[in-house]
Design a protein around this motif. Sequence first.
Motif, PDB file in Angstrom:
ATOM      1  N   UNK A  94     -12.269   6.293   3.388  1.00  0.00           N
ATOM      2  CA  UNK A  94     -13.250   5.248   3.687  1.00  0.00           C
ATOM      3  C   UNK A  94     -14.564   5.456   2.947  1.00  0.00           C
ATOM      4  N   UNK A  95     -14.839   6.694   2.526  1.00  0.00           N
ATOM      5  CA  UNK A  95     -16.063   6.957   1.751  1.00  0.00           C
ATOM      6  C   UNK A  95     -16.108   6.152   0.459  1.00  0.00           C
ATOM      7  N   UNK A  96     -14.931   5.872  -0.110  1.00  0.00           N
ATOM      8  CA  UNK A  96     -14.862   5.121  -1.375  1.00  0.00           C
ATOM      9  C   UNK A  96     -14.150   3.781  -1.205  1.00  0.00           C
ATOM     10  N   UNK A  97     -14.125   3.270   0.014  1.00  0.00           N
ATOM     11  CA  UNK A  97     -13.451   2.010   0.336  1.00  0.00           C
ATOM     12  C   UNK A  97     -14.313   0.848  -0.138  1.00  0.00           C
ATOM     13  N   UNK A  98     -14.354   0.649  -1.464  1.00  0.00           N
ATOM     14  CA  UNK A  98     -15.285  -0.313  -2.042  1.00  0.00           C
ATOM     15  C   UNK A  98     -14.621  -1.130  -3.137  1.00  0.00           C
ATOM     16  N   UNK A  99     -15.013  -2.387  -3.209  1.00  0.00           N
ATOM     17  CA  UNK A  99     -14.537  -3.257  -4.284  1.00  0.00           C
ATOM     18  C   UNK A  99     -14.960  -2.671  -5.632  1.00  0.00           C
ATOM     19  N   UNK A 100     -14.030  -2.644  -6.566  1.00  0.00           N
ATOM     20  CA  UNK A 100     -14.313  -2.109  -7.901  1.00  0.00           C
ATOM     21  C   UNK A 100     -13.805  -0.703  -8.104  1.00  0.00           C
ATOM     22  N   UNK A 101     -13.554   0.033  -7.017  1.00  0.00           N
ATOM     23  CA  UNK A 101     -12.950   1.352  -7.154  1.00  0.00           C
ATOM     24  C   UNK A 101     -11.441   1.214  -7.354  1.00  0.00           C
ATOM     25  N   UNK A 102     -10.795   2.314  -7.694  1.00  0.00           N
ATOM     26  CA  UNK A 102      -9.364   2.297  -7.983  1.00  0.00           C
ATOM     27  C   UNK A 102      -8.607   3.130  -6.964  1.00  0.00           C
ATOM     28  N   UNK A 103      -7.582   2.541  -6.368  1.00  0.00           N
ATOM     29  CA  UNK A 103      -6.744   3.253  -5.411  1.00  0.00           C
ATOM     30  C   UNK A 103      -5.513   3.808  -6.116  1.00  0.00           C
ATOM     31  N   UNK A 104      -5.161   5.041  -5.785  1.00  0.00           N
ATOM     32  CA  UNK A 104      -3.973   5.701  -6.327  1.00  0.00           C
ATOM     33  C   UNK A 104      -3.052   6.016  -5.158  1.00  0.00           C
ATOM     34  N   UNK A 105      -1.857   5.428  -5.158  1.00  0.00           N
ATOM     35  CA  UNK A 105      -0.910   5.583  -4.059  1.00  0.00           C
ATOM     36  C   UNK A 105       0.338   6.278  -4.587  1.00  0.00           C
ATOM     37  N   UNK A 106       0.570   7.495  -4.148  1.00  0.00           N
ATOM     38  CA  UNK A 106       1.774   8.204  -4.564  1.00  0.00           C
ATOM     39  C   UNK A 106       2.958   7.771  -3.701  1.00  0.00           C
ATOM     40  N   UNK A 107       4.118   7.662  -4.360  1.00  0.00           N
ATOM     41  CA  UNK A 107       5.385   7.298  -3.721  1.00  0.00           C
ATOM     42  C   UNK A 107       5.303   5.907  -3.078  1.00  0.00           C
ATOM     43  N   UNK A 108       4.611   4.986  -3.746  1.00  0.00           N
ATOM     44  CA  UNK A 108       4.431   3.632  -3.222  1.00  0.00           C
ATOM     45  C   UNK A 108       5.765   2.903  -3.134  1.00  0.00           C
ATOM     46  N   UNK A 109       5.999   2.257  -1.982  1.00  0.00           N
ATOM     47  CA  UNK A 109       7.189   1.446  -1.750  1.00  0.00           C
ATOM     48  C   UNK A 109       6.756   0.022  -1.420  1.00  0.00           C
TER      49      UNK A 109
END
Length: 227
Positions: A94-109
């Motif tokens: 949540x510290x970086x839960x901001x528009x414009x940042x990039x999310x990296x999801x490992x093992x995404x289904x």
Amino acid sequence: MAKQEIPQSFKDPNFFPSFRNCPGEHAWDDRYLVDSDPNDPNSYGSNRKHWCLLGEIVQADTIIRPRIVAKDHNGDRFVVAFYPDDPDDMPRLLNNFKIGNTIAIFYALVHNFLDGSVGVRVEDSDEVLIIPLDFKDVIKMNEEVIAYTPIAGTQRKCHSCDQAKQDLSQCARCTLFHYCNKECQAKAWNEKGHKKICKALKDKNVRYMHFLNYATYGGALTFKQAA
């Protein structure tokens, strides 16, 4: 967790697929899964490799539950809804839960939600990282890490002037880039954009993403334990 000396390209579709190329939640996909015991028809499959879905956040909500809308490198949008097994891990994200940042999801289904939207349901939040850079800058960061990590038998280059030499000084924050002197470091900080990517790379988990051996799966990655 197996690591490698040469950084992994975030552009490699084998390990960084688009959303549409991620495996389905209830579908078998030989590209990502392998039989744990081919001789046992009741055995469960396991991951064949590590893979990571990257997406730039275009919407971030926390009113009912943490929920993101992101877009991948193809521009396709997908929902990311969090149902964390460990709620105590959510403040890290949540510290970086901001528009414009990039999310990296490992093992995404790929998951079909009841409201008709399609995306990723996240229960293991420790397999997710949010990088404080937009998608374009994440790729730039990765390309520079690759370009300035020396191949075995070659000298390291100054990140500013590109001169290959011994006894370069290491950036104390990110530890991945090196400089001839303070003047070179200041020039890279201001003119090559190191100020921006250094902020992201000082997170050991972001550095770890670059050097993970994605082809060798020895168990699920957890950012709580990354070193």
